[in-house]
Design a protein around this motif. Structure first.
Motif, PDB file in Angstrom:
ATOM      1  N   SER A   3       0.841  -1.185   0.000  1.00  0.00           N
ATOM      2  CA  SER A   3       0.000   0.000   0.000  1.00  0.00           C
ATOM      3  C   SER A   3       0.884   1.246   0.000  1.00  0.00           C
ATOM      4  CB  SER A   3      -0.894  -0.001   1.237  1.00  0.00           C
ATOM      5  OG  SER A   3      -0.053   0.088   2.368  1.00  0.00           O
ATOM      6  N   ALA A   4       0.307   2.316  -0.482  1.00  0.00           N
ATOM      7  CA  ALA A   4       1.070   3.555  -0.591  1.00  0.00           C
ATOM      8  C   ALA A   4       1.384   4.105   0.785  1.00  0.00           C
ATOM      9  CB  ALA A   4       0.281   4.579  -1.383  1.00  0.00           C
ATOM     10  N   THR A   6       2.806   7.422   2.994  1.00  0.00           N
ATOM     11  CA  THR A   6       3.016   8.865   2.852  1.00  0.00           C
ATOM     12  C   THR A   6       4.429   9.184   3.263  1.00  0.00           C
ATOM     13  OG1 THR A   6       1.991   9.016   5.010  1.00  0.00           O
ATOM     14  CG2 THR A   6       0.638   9.653   3.117  1.00  0.00           C
ATOM     15  N   ALA A  40       1.773   4.205  -5.201  1.00  0.00           N
ATOM     16  CA  ALA A  40       0.730   5.218  -5.028  1.00  0.00           C
ATOM     17  C   ALA A  40      -0.035   5.444  -6.330  1.00  0.00           C
ATOM     18  CB  ALA A  40       1.371   6.528  -4.559  1.00  0.00           C
ATOM     19  N   LEU A  41       0.718   5.498  -7.430  1.00  0.00           N
ATOM     20  CA  LEU A  41       0.088   5.717  -8.734  1.00  0.00           C
ATOM     21  C   LEU A  41      -0.938   4.630  -9.025  1.00  0.00           C
ATOM     22  CD1 LEU A  41       0.121   7.163 -11.571  1.00  0.00           C
ATOM     23  CD2 LEU A  41       1.789   5.412 -12.226  1.00  0.00           C
ATOM     24  N   ALA A  43      -2.310   2.489  -6.921  1.00  0.00           N
ATOM     25  CA  ALA A  43      -3.393   2.467  -5.923  1.00  0.00           C
ATOM     26  C   ALA A  43      -4.414   3.543  -6.232  1.00  0.00           C
ATOM     27  CB  ALA A  43      -2.791   2.664  -4.527  1.00  0.00           C
ATOM     28  N   ALA A  44      -3.927   4.716  -6.605  1.00  0.00           N
ATOM     29  CA  ALA A  44      -4.839   5.825  -6.895  1.00  0.00           C
ATOM     30  C   ALA A  44      -5.727   5.487  -8.085  1.00  0.00           C
ATOM     31  CB  ALA A  44      -4.030   7.100  -7.160  1.00  0.00           C
ATOM     32  N   ALA A  47      -8.256   2.863  -7.045  1.00  0.00           N
ATOM     33  CA  ALA A  47      -9.290   3.408  -6.175  1.00  0.00           C
ATOM     34  C   ALA A  47     -10.312   4.199  -6.986  1.00  0.00           C
ATOM     35  CB  ALA A  47      -8.638   4.301  -5.106  1.00  0.00           C
ATOM     36  N   ALA A  48      -9.814   4.873  -8.014  1.00  0.00           N
ATOM     37  CA  ALA A  48     -10.721   5.663  -8.842  1.00  0.00           C
ATOM     38  C   ALA A  48     -11.452   4.803  -9.871  1.00  0.00           C
ATOM     39  CB  ALA A  48      -9.929   6.777  -9.544  1.00  0.00           C
ATOM     40  N   TRP A  51      -8.114   1.970 -13.335  1.00  0.00           N
ATOM     41  CA  TRP A  51      -6.875   1.243 -13.646  1.00  0.00           C
ATOM     42  C   TRP A  51      -6.986   0.500 -14.982  1.00  0.00           C
ATOM     43  CZ3 TRP A  51      -3.968  -2.968 -14.773  1.00  0.00           C
ATOM     44  CH2 TRP A  51      -2.590  -2.881 -14.472  1.00  0.00           C
TER      45      TRP A  51
END
Lengths: 362, 267
Positions: A3-4, A6, A40-41, A43-44, A47-48, A51
């Motif tokens: 997972s991403a 921070t 992160a890329l 995962a983002a 999530a949106a 993908w």
């Protein structure tokens, strides 16, 4: 993929010159940052729910970020661990691809019917090696589970009979026999063409023309030439022919590429005819001849697999095609894996021969 | 030398030798009317501007290049089966696929000398130039200077009537060059072979040669002959002597004019 996480912003204006052998916190931080950015890329996007739409750009970007991360982390590797690091990279990446393939197939992202996950291909390979297919009437390796019994009953002849019925044996035997039968006259003709301008002028164009023909296109003609068009002879001949053409052209270039001063030295010190060939021309041409042999091996594999697709009752190519006909993709893939393994093993054998014949090379 | 032959008979006799090459624009004359006698046991150096055909001449003597006009003869010695000539090439030309000892034994091997005998000969020469412990190395494992040493002793191990050396030290760095010059002098003083030696370097020519032949720029002709009467045995130290400098200056005076001419002839 993890997972991403921070991460705090990287300290700006804190670039160090890359220095091998000295650990620098900057490289490690940058490497981890690249990895995190990749995670992160993805995962983002996931999530949106985007993908799938951007799968190829996402894969490309992830690959670039992974390369950048590995380069930074690679700088931290001490000189002593360099070899291990390089091996890890060379084997680790294909492994990573296999793992991702497995995950993608399991999660239904790619259709497992057409792209069966590696684990199922492996299982198919195991199945092919250890089970007798009654429809095709042959097996991949020749029923190894029967071998102890066959040996106790009939000795080596029993083992031989089992090996001879296998797909791997049929393909390897055709390739090896065709390869040897094509390479030896090919090299000899190439030497003659390299040394004699008249022969070269007469044959060069013809050979170049035949060279570009797909060898499978000659196969029907070759079949016409034999009383038994479905036997082994046409298959071996078509392999031999393609190796022959390639080796003749390649050896000609090899002989012409020998530095003239070696020929002069050979002549001045009394080498003539056979001794010139044996002591100067063949060893001088050998490095190029061997790179030609490697290409010829690849061509021989291509030719034999396509020939077995078309007309054979035994062989890895036949097996692969058979499982296409009965729609068993796992076993089709397993067939391709076997072809790749054979290619690697035969290349190793060639490299071994090269080291034996050319001890002067590093 | 055999008694039946007159002492004055030259070892190498080149008579009015010419070399023409056919080209698209007509005939190119590389060498014109070149005559040269080399006495038995003489060390003759040929110098001249680039492209004057001196290497071509040497290859013609070696039989590696055809002669357009004239004749070149090497007088055979009394010993039968001895090769007439052996060449030391500028590019070394030792075979990368043979070990050093196999390279040095190559000439005898081609003449059918037995294995034990030819390896003994090769080992003797390797030891003599300090390469004995590298006998089983391949050429790629040794330096340029060592390679040229091997190339020189390959010729010597062949024990030819005459030794033909085509700018043998041309590709070496200055220091290595001096070391091998010294070695060459030492070996030559001991063997007294007939040598034809092509070089760019005046120092080398004056240091090694009994005679220095100066050639003109294209087409190559014989321009002048200098007899070098420095005492033997010679050594590198002589290059600092006034007589050495005198010879050098004499030759350079004529050579520099030729070099200028050659440069102006070819834009």
């Amino acid at each position: 993929m993890t997972s991403a996480t921070t991460d705090g912003p990287a300290p700006a204006g804190h670039r160090e010159a890359p220095r091998r052998g000295r650990a620098s916190g900057g490289d490690l931080r940058a490497g981890l940052l690249f990895l995190a950015a990749g995670a992160a890329l993805n995962a983002a996007l996931a999530a949106a729910g985007l993908w799938s739409d951007f799968a190829w750009p996402a894969i490309g970007a992830s690959f670039v970020l992974l390369v950048l991360a590995c380069e930074r982390i690679g700088r931290l590797v001490p000189v002593k661990g360099r070899a291990a690091y390089e091996r890890t990279l060379a084997l680790g990446f294909p492994l990573l691809v296999l793992v991702l393939w497995e995950l993608a197939a399991d999660s239904g992202f790619i259709n497992p019917t057409w792209f069966p996950p590696p684990s199922r291909i492996g299982a198919a390979l195991w199945d092919l090696s250890t089970r007798y297919d009654r429809f095709s009437g042959t097996t991949l390796l020749g029923r190894p589970w029967l071998m102890p019994e066959a040996f106790s009953k009939e000795g080596w002849a029993g083992i031989w009979a089992l090996v001879a019925e296998s797909h791997v044996f049929a393909t390897v035997a055709r390739v090896l026999v065709g390869f040897v039968l094509g390479a030896i006259p090919g090299v000899l003709l190439g030497v003659v063409m390299g040394l004699n301008q008249t022969v070269r002028l007469m044959l060069d164009t013809t050979l170049s023309a035949i060279y570009v023909l797909p060898k499978i296109a000659i196969f029907p003609i070759v079949m016409l030439m034999f009383a038994d068009p479905f036997g082994e002879a046409p298959k071996i001949l078509v392999v031999g022919l393609s190796v022959f053409i390639l080796m003749a052209i390649n050896t000609m270039a090899a002989v012409r590429g020998i530095d003239r001063v070696y020929l002069m030295a050979g002549r001045n010190y009394g080498a003539r005819g056979w001794s010139m060939l044996r002591h100067v021309i063949l060893p001088g041409a050998l490095p190029v001849i061997f790179s030609g042999l490697r290409m010829a091996l690849g061509t021989a594999m291509i030719v034999i697999i396509s020939v077995e697709f078309v007309r054979a009752k035994q062989g890895v190519g036949y097996m692969t095609f058979y499982y296409w006909e009965v729609l068993n993709p796992e076993k089709m893939y397993a067939g391709l894996v076997v072809v790749m393994i054979l290619g690697v093993l035969l290349t190793y054998a060639l490299q071994w021969l090269q080291r034996r014949l050319m001890p002067w090379q590093k | 030398m055999t008694a039946s032959l007159p002492a004055a008979a030259p070892k190498i006799a080149a008579r009015s030798v010419s070399k023409h090459y056919p080209t698209a624009d007509g005939t190119m004359v590389a060498l014109e009317d070149f005559s040269l006698d080399v006495a038995d046991g003489e060390f003759v150096c040929i110098v001249g501007p680039s492209g004057c055909g001196k290497s071509t001449f040497l290859r013609m003597v070696a039989g590696l290049e055809s002669i357009s006009l004239g004749s070149i003869d090497i007088r055979p010695g009394s010993e039968r089966g001895k090769p007439l000539n052996s060449v030391v090439f500028q590019e070394y030309a030792i075979f990368p696929w043979k070990t050093l000892i196999e390279n040095v034994a190559f000439g005898p091997q081609m003449r059918g000398v037995g294995r034990a005998e030819r390896l003994d000969t090769a080992r003797y020469w390797l030891d003599r130039v300090g390469l004995g412990k590298f006998a089983d190395y391949y050429p790629h494992q040794i330096s340029g200077g060592m390679k040229q040493r091997v190339s020189i002793i390959r010729a010597l191990a062949n024990d030819p009537e005459v030794l033909l050396m085509d700018e043998p030290l041309g590709a070496l760095d200055a220091q290595t060059r001096v070391v091998i010059q010294e070695e060459l002098l030492r070996i030559w003083e001991e063997t007294r072979k007939t040598v034809l030696y092509i070089t760019h370097s005046l120092d080398e020519a004056v240091l090694l040669g009994d005679r220095v032949i100066l050639m003109s720029a294209q087409p190559g002709r014989r321009l002048a002959t200098f007899r070098i009467e420095l005492p033997r045995p010679r050594s590198i130290a002589m290059t600092n002597s006034p007589r050495f400098a005198e010879y050098r200056a004499q030759i350079w005076e004529q050579l520099s004019a030729e070099v200028t001419r050659a440069m102006e002839a070819r834009p």
